[in-house]
Design an enzyme around this catalytic site. Structure first.
Site, short mmCIF file in Angstrom:
data_model
loop_
_atom_site.label_atom_id
_atom_site.label_comp_id
_atom_site.label_asym_id
_atom_site.label_seq_id
_atom_site.Cartn_x
_atom_site.Cartn_y
_atom_site.Cartn_z
N GLN A 36 48.68 32.68 30.40
CA GLN A 36 49.17 32.11 31.66
C GLN A 36 49.90 30.78 31.45
OE1 GLN A 36 45.37 32.39 33.55
NE2 GLN A 36 44.39 31.53 31.75
N ASP A 91 37.39 26.09 33.27
CA ASP A 91 37.54 24.65 33.53
C ASP A 91 36.21 23.91 33.38
OD1 ASP A 91 36.24 24.58 36.28
OD2 ASP A 91 37.87 25.99 36.65
N ASP A 143 37.34 38.58 26.51
CA ASP A 143 37.59 39.23 27.80
C ASP A 143 36.22 39.57 28.41
OD1 ASP A 143 38.09 40.96 29.88
OD2 ASP A 143 39.67 42.04 28.82
N ASP A 169 33.87 33.75 38.08
CA ASP A 169 34.75 32.67 38.54
C ASP A 169 36.14 32.96 37.99
OD1 ASP A 169 35.86 30.36 39.47
OD2 ASP A 169 34.99 29.07 37.94
N SER A 170 36.81 33.90 38.63
CA SER A 170 38.05 34.42 38.08
C SER A 170 39.27 33.78 38.73
CB SER A 170 38.12 35.92 38.33
OG SER A 170 38.19 36.13 39.72
N THR A 171 40.41 33.96 38.09
CA THR A 171 41.68 33.70 38.73
C THR A 171 41.92 34.81 39.77
OG1 THR A 171 42.44 34.63 36.63
CG2 THR A 171 42.97 32.36 37.03
N ASP A 172 43.05 34.73 40.48
CA ASP A 172 43.37 35.76 41.48
C ASP A 172 43.51 37.12 40.79
OD1 ASP A 172 43.49 33.57 43.13
OD2 ASP A 172 45.67 33.43 43.12
N PRO A 176 44.88 39.54 33.46
CA PRO A 176 43.58 39.93 32.87
C PRO A 176 42.44 39.90 33.88
CG PRO A 176 44.21 37.72 32.15
CD PRO A 176 45.38 38.27 32.91
N1 SAM Z 1 38.10 28.60 40.73
C1 SAM Z 1 39.33 29.17 40.35
C2 SAM Z 1 40.01 29.94 41.46
O1 SAM Z 1 39.34 30.58 42.28
O2 SAM Z 1 41.24 29.86 41.53
C3 SAM Z 1 39.16 29.91 39.11
C4 SAM Z 1 38.94 28.94 38.00
S1 SAM Z 1 38.77 29.47 36.39
C5 SAM Z 1 39.91 28.37 35.60
C6 SAM Z 1 39.46 31.09 36.23
C7 SAM Z 1 39.48 31.55 34.78
O3 SAM Z 1 39.30 32.96 34.72
C8 SAM Z 1 40.79 31.27 34.05
O4 SAM Z 1 40.60 30.26 33.11
C9 SAM Z 1 41.15 32.60 33.38
O5 SAM Z 1 41.63 32.46 32.07
C10 SAM Z 1 39.80 33.33 33.44
N2 SAM Z 1 39.88 34.79 33.35
C11 SAM Z 1 40.78 35.62 33.94
N3 SAM Z 1 40.54 36.90 33.58
C12 SAM Z 1 39.47 36.88 32.73
C13 SAM Z 1 38.76 37.88 32.02
N4 SAM Z 1 39.09 39.19 32.10
N5 SAM Z 1 37.70 37.49 31.25
C14 SAM Z 1 37.34 36.19 31.16
N6 SAM Z 1 38.00 35.19 31.80
C15 SAM Z 1 39.04 35.53 32.58
#
Ligand code: SAM
Length: 298
Positions: A36, A91, A143, A169-172, A176
């Site tokens: 990203q 984070d 992952d 606590d994922s991204t949108d 991934p």
């Molecule tokens: N609180 C935030 C929000 O709702 O926008 C999310 C914060 S946190 C930084 C989200 C994290 O999920 C990212 O760092 C991303 O790299 C991670 N992520 C996304 N897909 C993933 C996966 N399949 N496995 C592990 N981590 C993942």
């Protein structure tokens, strides 16, 4: 008086017709990771702010509202959480909150993007003071979908211990993170938890992402006997109002199983807030499975 022509603003396009803009004091970091686009700004309004793919992830001003809601509801709904899994959350904020629970013996953070964790450690120290100082925390760069899937086999073979609480606590739901919003994933998470275990997933805004909430509660209800939704404030996320979906094997997660211990450091969470967060207004209640028929009859 600042020269408005040379001002820099960091903007998130929350919908095609709505933007959140934060006036930037300093650009601290910009990078394209293998997963990203990442940027960290120091902003006038919200202090240090992490963006991933142009969306706000965490700001110094309001991260506590999100992290406390995400973490303390499932942890206080569990009678004795000892082992906690966090998927995403690179984070560092959710680990900080989990470690406030004295019963917790181990918390494992499984983040796909090592650079998010490294950059957050450098620029967001308010989220990461635990790193290297609290031996209960372990960080893995994997992952989360593969980690959970591999663990199901190890637990079934008696080669690994289950967790008590899992926090997503994922991204949108893009890239991934897409697979983190499916019933297959929620069912796999259920298999890596103890019988009284529960899981929570952030499930976006009840104003802006109604389709995502519906998708998550449908998928969670397919995978878990009990599925409940709760809401909390999150000023810098789209609409400022955020949802969390929780799955349990039978226990009612809307009631804390334990009181908040004396001296517990929280700025959002109390037992009263926990119960209140599950009081869904009708425009959100209608997103819950089984409510469609009720709404049609109204
Ligand atoms: N609180 C935030 C929000 O709702 O926008 C999310 C914060 S946190 C930084 C989200 C994290 O999920 C990212 O760092 C991303 O790299 C991670 N992520 C996304 N897909 C993933 C996966 N399949 N496995 C592990 N981590 C993942």
């Amino acid at each position: 008086m600042a020269d408005r022509k040379t001002e820099e603003w960091a903007a998130e396009e929350q919908t095609p017709n709505l933007r959140l803009s934060l006036r930037v004091k300093e650009v601290l970091h910009r990078e394209k990771t293998p997963y990203q686009e990442m940027a960290v700004y120091d902003t006038f309004e919200c202090g240090r702010t992490l963006f991933l793919d142009g969306t706000v992830q965490t700001t110094e001003a309001d991260e506590f509202t999100y992290h406390e809601a995400l973490v303390h509801v499932p942890l206080f709904a569990h009678p004795d959480p000892r082992r906690v899994l966090i998927v995403g959350g690179g984070d560092g904020g959710p680990v900080r909150e989990v470690l406030k629970h004295p019963s917790v013996e181990e918390v494992h953070l499984v983040e796909i993007d090592r650079r998010v964790f490294e950059v957050a450690r450098q620029y967001l120290p308010f989220n990461n003071s635990w790193y290297g100082t609290d031996p209960r925390a372990k960080v893995m760069f994997l992952d989360g979908i593969k980690y959970v899937s591999d663990l199901t086999g190890q637990i079934a073979a008696g080669k690994a211990k289950p967790y008590d609480v899992a926090i997503v606590d994922s991204t949108d739901p893009v890239g991934p993170a897409v697979g983190l919003f499916t019933s297959n994933f929620y069912a796999a998470v259920r298999r890596v938890l103890s019988p009284d275990g529960l899981m929570v997933a952030q499930s976006e805004s009840p104003f802006v992402h109604r389709h995502v909430i519906k998708r998550v509660v449908d998928a969670m209800s397919e995978a878990w006997p009990v599925c409940r939704l709760y809401l909390g404030p999150m000023p810098t996320y789209p609409s400022g109002y955020w949802s969390y979906t929780i799955g349990s094997n039978g226990g009612d997660p809307s009631h804390p199983a334990r009181p908040v211990p004396a001296g517990f450091q929280a700025r959002l969470y109390t037992s009263e807030w926990h119960r209140a967060a599950f009081a869904l207004p009708p425009f959100v209640q209608e997103l819950m499975p089984g409510d469609a028929a009720r709404s049609a009859g109204r």
